[in-house]
Scaffold this active site. Structure first.
Site, PDB file in Angstrom:
ATOM      1  N   PHE A 170      49.310  15.112  33.338  1.00 33.78           N
ATOM      2  CA  PHE A 170      49.771  14.434  34.697  1.00 33.78           C
ATOM      3  C   PHE A 170      50.075  15.576  35.598  1.00 33.78           C
ATOM      4  O   PHE A 170      49.940  15.452  36.860  1.00 33.78           O
ATOM      5  CB  PHE A 170      50.945  13.561  34.768  1.00 33.78           C
ATOM      6  CG  PHE A 170      52.285  14.415  34.706  1.00 33.78           C
ATOM      7  CD1 PHE A 170      52.814  14.927  36.004  1.00 33.78           C
ATOM      8  CD2 PHE A 170      52.872  14.734  33.588  1.00 33.78           C
ATOM      9  CE1 PHE A 170      53.996  15.387  35.919  1.00 33.78           C
ATOM     10  CE2 PHE A 170      54.093  15.306  33.374  1.00 33.78           C
ATOM     11  CZ  PHE A 170      54.522  15.801  34.446  1.00 33.78           C
ATOM     12  N   LYS A 194      39.202  11.141  29.813  1.00 36.59           N
ATOM     13  CA  LYS A 194      40.318  10.351  29.995  1.00 36.59           C
ATOM     14  C   LYS A 194      41.472  11.102  30.573  1.00 36.59           C
ATOM     15  O   LYS A 194      42.257  11.844  29.967  1.00 36.59           O
ATOM     16  CB  LYS A 194      40.730   9.936  28.366  1.00 36.59           C
ATOM     17  CG  LYS A 194      41.636   8.914  28.374  1.00 36.59           C
ATOM     18  CD  LYS A 194      42.822   8.728  27.452  1.00 36.59           C
ATOM     19  CE  LYS A 194      44.098   9.534  27.932  1.00 36.59           C
ATOM     20  NZ  LYS A 194      44.944   9.221  29.183  1.00 36.59           N
ATOM     21  N   GLU A 197      46.952   8.828  32.314  1.00 36.63           N
ATOM     22  CA  GLU A 197      47.153   7.455  32.945  1.00 36.63           C
ATOM     23  C   GLU A 197      48.326   7.420  34.153  1.00 36.63           C
ATOM     24  O   GLU A 197      48.430   6.530  34.685  1.00 36.63           O
ATOM     25  CB  GLU A 197      47.542   6.594  31.794  1.00 36.63           C
ATOM     26  CG  GLU A 197      48.946   6.820  31.035  1.00 36.63           C
ATOM     27  CD  GLU A 197      48.745   7.850  30.019  1.00 36.63           C
ATOM     28  OE1 GLU A 197      47.972   8.662  29.962  1.00 36.63           O
ATOM     29  OE2 GLU A 197      49.824   7.769  29.261  1.00 36.63           O
ATOM     30  N   ARG A 198      49.053   8.496  34.011  1.00 32.43           N
ATOM     31  CA  ARG A 198      49.804   8.551  34.935  1.00 32.43           C
ATOM     32  C   ARG A 198      49.394   8.969  36.577  1.00 32.43           C
ATOM     33  O   ARG A 198      50.135   8.678  37.496  1.00 32.43           O
ATOM     34  CB  ARG A 198      51.047   9.442  34.816  1.00 32.43           C
ATOM     35  CG  ARG A 198      51.961   8.952  33.530  1.00 32.43           C
ATOM     36  CD  ARG A 198      52.979   9.723  33.248  1.00 32.43           C
ATOM     37  NE  ARG A 198      52.822  10.738  32.282  1.00 32.43           N
ATOM     38  CZ  ARG A 198      54.059  11.476  31.803  1.00 32.43           C
ATOM     39  NH1 ARG A 198      55.069  11.353  32.141  1.00 32.43           N
ATOM     40  NH2 ARG A 198      53.649  12.536  30.855  1.00 32.43           N
ATOM     41  N   CYS A 302      52.914  24.169  33.427  1.00 33.77           N
ATOM     42  CA  CYS A 302      53.268  24.846  32.156  1.00 33.77           C
ATOM     43  C   CYS A 302      53.494  26.240  32.147  1.00 33.77           C
ATOM     44  O   CYS A 302      54.071  26.861  31.304  1.00 33.77           O
ATOM     45  CB  CYS A 302      51.805  24.636  31.232  1.00 33.77           C
ATOM     46  SG  CYS A 302      50.606  25.496  32.114  1.00 33.77           S
ATOM     47  N   GLU A 398      61.336  22.358  26.131  1.00 27.50           N
ATOM     48  CA  GLU A 398      60.756  22.413  27.259  1.00 27.50           C
ATOM     49  C   GLU A 398      61.312  21.170  28.292  1.00 27.50           C
ATOM     50  O   GLU A 398      61.132  20.253  27.956  1.00 27.50           O
ATOM     51  CB  GLU A 398      59.249  22.370  27.062  1.00 27.50           C
ATOM     52  CG  GLU A 398      58.471  22.368  28.448  1.00 27.50           C
ATOM     53  CD  GLU A 398      56.827  21.979  28.315  1.00 27.50           C
ATOM     54  OE1 GLU A 398      56.641  21.203  27.599  1.00 27.50           O
ATOM     55  OE2 GLU A 398      56.207  22.754  29.004  1.00 27.50           O
TER      56      GLU A 398
HETATM   57  P1  NAD Z   1      51.178  14.199  27.580  1.00 27.20           P
HETATM   58  O1  NAD Z   1      50.939  15.042  26.327  1.00 27.20           O
HETATM   59  O2  NAD Z   1      52.242  13.080  27.685  1.00 27.20           O
HETATM   60  O3  NAD Z   1      49.926  13.809  28.064  1.00 27.20           O
HETATM   61  C1  NAD Z   1      48.820  14.409  28.091  1.00 27.20           C
HETATM   62  C2  NAD Z   1      47.591  13.514  27.561  1.00 27.20           C
HETATM   63  O4  NAD Z   1      47.830  12.906  26.293  1.00 27.20           O
HETATM   64  C3  NAD Z   1      47.444  12.117  28.396  1.00 27.20           C
HETATM   65  O5  NAD Z   1      46.167  11.825  28.806  1.00 27.20           O
HETATM   66  C4  NAD Z   1      48.175  11.097  27.685  1.00 27.20           C
HETATM   67  O6  NAD Z   1      47.654   9.859  27.660  1.00 27.20           O
HETATM   68  C5  NAD Z   1      47.896  11.532  26.018  1.00 27.20           C
HETATM   69  N1  NAD Z   1      49.057  11.287  25.447  1.00 27.20           N
HETATM   70  C6  NAD Z   1      50.184  11.344  25.509  1.00 27.20           C
HETATM   71  N2  NAD Z   1      51.325  11.297  24.482  1.00 27.20           N
HETATM   72  C7  NAD Z   1      50.141  11.013  23.413  1.00 27.20           C
HETATM   73  C8  NAD Z   1      50.388  10.794  22.161  1.00 27.20           C
HETATM   74  N3  NAD Z   1      51.671  10.591  21.650  1.00 27.20           N
HETATM   75  N4  NAD Z   1      49.288  10.926  21.170  1.00 27.20           N
HETATM   76  C9  NAD Z   1      47.987  10.944  21.738  1.00 27.20           C
HETATM   77  N5  NAD Z   1      47.778  11.060  23.305  1.00 27.20           N
HETATM   78  C10 NAD Z   1      48.978  11.192  23.960  1.00 27.20           C
HETATM   79  O7  NAD Z   1      51.458  15.467  28.565  1.00 27.20           O
HETATM   80  P2  NAD Z   1      52.042  15.346  30.054  1.00 27.20           P
HETATM   81  O8  NAD Z   1      53.428  14.754  29.940  1.00 27.20           O
HETATM   82  O9  NAD Z   1      51.054  14.630  30.935  1.00 27.20           O
HETATM   83  O10 NAD Z   1      51.927  16.748  30.780  1.00 27.20           O
HETATM   84  C11 NAD Z   1      53.043  17.666  30.605  1.00 27.20           C
HETATM   85  C12 NAD Z   1      52.603  18.609  29.153  1.00 27.20           C
HETATM   86  O11 NAD Z   1      51.501  19.162  29.383  1.00 27.20           O
HETATM   87  C13 NAD Z   1      53.848  19.791  29.296  1.00 27.20           C
HETATM   88  O12 NAD Z   1      54.300  19.917  27.963  1.00 27.20           O
HETATM   89  C14 NAD Z   1      53.011  20.838  29.597  1.00 27.20           C
HETATM   90  O13 NAD Z   1      53.813  22.238  29.255  1.00 27.20           O
HETATM   91  C15 NAD Z   1      51.777  20.519  29.228  1.00 27.20           C
HETATM   92  N6  NAD Z   1      50.937  21.331  29.750  1.00 27.20           N
HETATM   93  C16 NAD Z   1      50.150  22.423  29.299  1.00 27.20           C
HETATM   94  C17 NAD Z   1      49.284  23.191  30.029  1.00 27.20           C
HETATM   95  C18 NAD Z   1      48.750  24.482  29.439  1.00 27.20           C
HETATM   96  O14 NAD Z   1      47.761  24.892  29.655  1.00 27.20           O
HETATM   97  N7  NAD Z   1      49.317  25.021  28.282  1.00 27.20           N
HETATM   98  C19 NAD Z   1      48.826  23.123  31.149  1.00 27.20           C
HETATM   99  C20 NAD Z   1      49.369  21.915  31.901  1.00 27.20           C
HETATM  100  C21 NAD Z   1      50.322  20.911  31.213  1.00 27.20           C
END
Ligand code: NAD
Length: 513
Positions: A170, A194, A197-198, A302, A398
């Site tokens: 998101f 994909k 969803e947020r 991140c 985090e």
């Molecule tokens: P998230 O993992 O909740 O969601 C990311 C994607 O994964 C979404 O499309 C979601 O639908 C899906 N998802 C969520 N939970 C899932 C599960 N249990 N099983 C399978 N799929 C699932 O992440 P977020 O809250 O949207 O984003 C924040 C996180 O992303 C933070 O941890 C941040 O550090 C990380 N991030 C990392 C980078 C990087 O380059 N290292 C860049 C941006 C964000």
């Protein structure tokens, strides 16, 4: 003494959830924006006021299958387009993103909450990847070696994989989809996306631009949903590779499940980024950089610099860091002059507050406390609590919110040891005027992206995003040369062209020497 700074917003709940008068987010299938027949929908609220913005479908199995089939069919012709065709479409996409920058940024602020200025940055950093994709004519070059045997030459080509998939978080609704689909497409693949969803709105606007730029139908399809859609992607046999950016939990699941079903997988995951402040650093510049990098985007980056390590006498800088942080203006992202907007959801806010509270209960000195902040008036409060220890939950986890942990270290060596013993390796920075200290730091630190007087050292797209250790799973990193390698496989062709009069009389049955 270890201390903690916290700024936080209070989302104001207003209005009624008028489910059926609220627009829905469409899928993008075979070049059309299509309404889902989903039975289950996710409500998306504006983080600044919690009003319902749109409903996002949890796509049905049949819809997801139709999307992959469309990617597969499109691949058959897309892979045969010339590299110049793909390059010129990419130039057009670049022009259109620039044209619609404001519209994209406004959508990001509406759905994600970040300030408009920061939302422009979100689009701009993605646009730079598109610009880099325009040099695909040299990026995708193979290698050749003539005369590897008599009359025999070898050529290596970088060929596309087929259907690829992108799963995005998101916090960068435009930039991260733009890390994925342009590079995948320009290498000759198709992509199933994909988005989070947020906040899928920016991704959908980008699909409109893709269509306007003249990309053929089906080269990108977009489905929506949460874990079920992710599992579908991991298991689908037509999908050859998955790019994922998001949390550890999801990343580990996707890496394991996707790899198990034979896919190439790259996962960028969570982070805990430390900024080391040496007492010889340029004080004013360092404090500005630190505060901007800790609290910008409400800490939901991140690469946010979420932990400061004040080395030696730099520990005395804390009051000035607090004073600078206090000046930040918290408010809705649409408000001119706001430095940081709300966090994504009431649940995210509750999680951040509970981590701050766990720190305080374990002994943290909460020198600036924004927990009672009311968005309407943007008021901030200050609290000073007792010191806390390093083993506390809010250092280990985090936080992903506007919270800066301030730790102290006696020496640079101690700071390096602390960072290297943290499981994450996304980013880090040192602030100093000593070349020798900076060199020691860059050499000894075990983190993939290192800044010297640069608080958020995210590499531009001619390099790659090189988070390491617990922040990354996979082999090839996102964008740049590594991104091209991720989205292509090598094909090596060895050719013998011999003139009639040189044909050998006997069949070779032994391995040639
Ligand atoms: P998230 O993992 O909740 O969601 C990311 C994607 O994964 C979404 O499309 C979601 O639908 C899906 N998802 C969520 N939970 C899932 C599960 N249990 N099983 C399978 N799929 C699932 O992440 P977020 O809250 O949207 O984003 C924040 C996180 O992303 C933070 O941890 C941040 O550090 C990380 N991030 C990392 C980078 C990087 O380059 N290292 C860049 C941006 C964000």
């Amino acid at each position: 003494m270890n201390r903690l700074l916290s700024l936080s917003k209070v989302p104001v709940l207003t209005g009624f959830w008028r489910h059926y008068s609220v627009p829905t987010t469409k899928m993008f299938i075979d070049g059309e924006f299509v309404e889902s027949k989903a039975k289950s929908w996710i409500e998306l609220h504006n983080p600044a006021n919690n009003e319902l913005v749109t409903r996002v479908p949890k796509c049905t199995e049949a819809e997801m299958n139709a999307a992959v089939d469309s990617c597969q069919t499109a691949f058959e012709s897309w892979r045969k387009t010339t590299v110049l065709t793909r390059q010129s479409l990419m130039f057009e996409l670049q022009r259109l993103i620039k044209r619609d920058m404001k519209k994209l940024a406004e959508n990001i602020t509406l759905e994600q909450g970040k300030t408009l200025a920061d939302a422009h940055g979100d689009v701009m950093r993605g646009l730079q990847v598109v610009e880099h994709c325009c040099s695909i004519t040299s990026l995708q070059l193979g290698e050749t070696m003539p005369g590897i045997a008599k009359d025999m030459d070898t050529h290596t080509y970088r060929v596309p994989l087929g259907v690829t998939a992108g799963i995005t978080p998101f916090n960068f609704p435009a930039m991260i989809p733009l890390w994925m689909f342009p590079l995948s497409l320009v290498c000759g693949n198709t992509m199933l996306l994909k988005p989070s969803e947020r906040d899928p709105g920016a991704c959908m606007l980008l699909m409109g631009l893709l269509q306007e730029a003249g990309f053929p139908n089906g080269v990108v399809n977009v489905i929506h949903g949460a874990q079920e859609a992710v599992t579908f992607i991991c298991d689908n046999p037509q999908i050859r590779a998955i790019s994922f950016v998001g949390s550890d939990r999801a990343g580990q699941y996707i890496y394991e499940r996707g790899s198990k079903s034979g896919k190439r997988v790259q996962c960028n995951m969570g982070a805990k980024n430390h900024g080391v402040i040496l007492p010889d650093a340029n004080k004013a510049q360092t404090i500005q950089s630190l505060v901007g990098a800790a609290f910008g985007a409400a800490g939901q980056r991140c690469m946010a610099l979420s932990t400061a390590i004040l080395v030696g006498e730099a520990r005395n800088w804390l009051p000035e860091i607090v004073a600078r942080a206090k000046e930040l203006r918290v408010g809705p992202g649409t408000e001119p002059g706001a430095d940081l907007g709300p966090v994504i959801s009431p649940e995210a806010k509750a999680r951040i507050l509970s981590l701050v509270e766990s720190g305080i209960s374990e002994g943290a000195d909460c020198v600036l406390d924004g927990r009672g902040l009311v968005v309407k008036g943007y008021e901030k409060g200050n609290f000073v609590g007792p010191p806390f220890s390093l083993s506390m939950e809010c250092y280990r986890e985090e936080i992903f919110g506007p919270v800066l942990l301030c730790l102290e270290a006696d020496t640079l060596e101690d700071a390096i040891q602390l960072i290297n013993s943290n499981p994450y390796g996304n980013g880090t920075a040192i602030f100093t005027n000593s070349g020798a200290a900076a060199r020691k730091f860059t050499e000894e630190i075990d983190v993939g992206q290192v800044g010297v007087n640069v608080p958020i050292p995210v590499p531009l797209p001619m390099f790659s995003f090189t988070g390491s250790r617990g922040s990354f799973r996979g082999d090839q990193n996102f964008y740049g040369k590594h991104g091209v390698h991720f989205y292509t496989q090598l094909k090596t062709v060895t050719q013998l062209w011999r003139s009639e009069d040189a044909v050998t009389s006997a069949s070779a049955t032994a391995m040639p020497l």
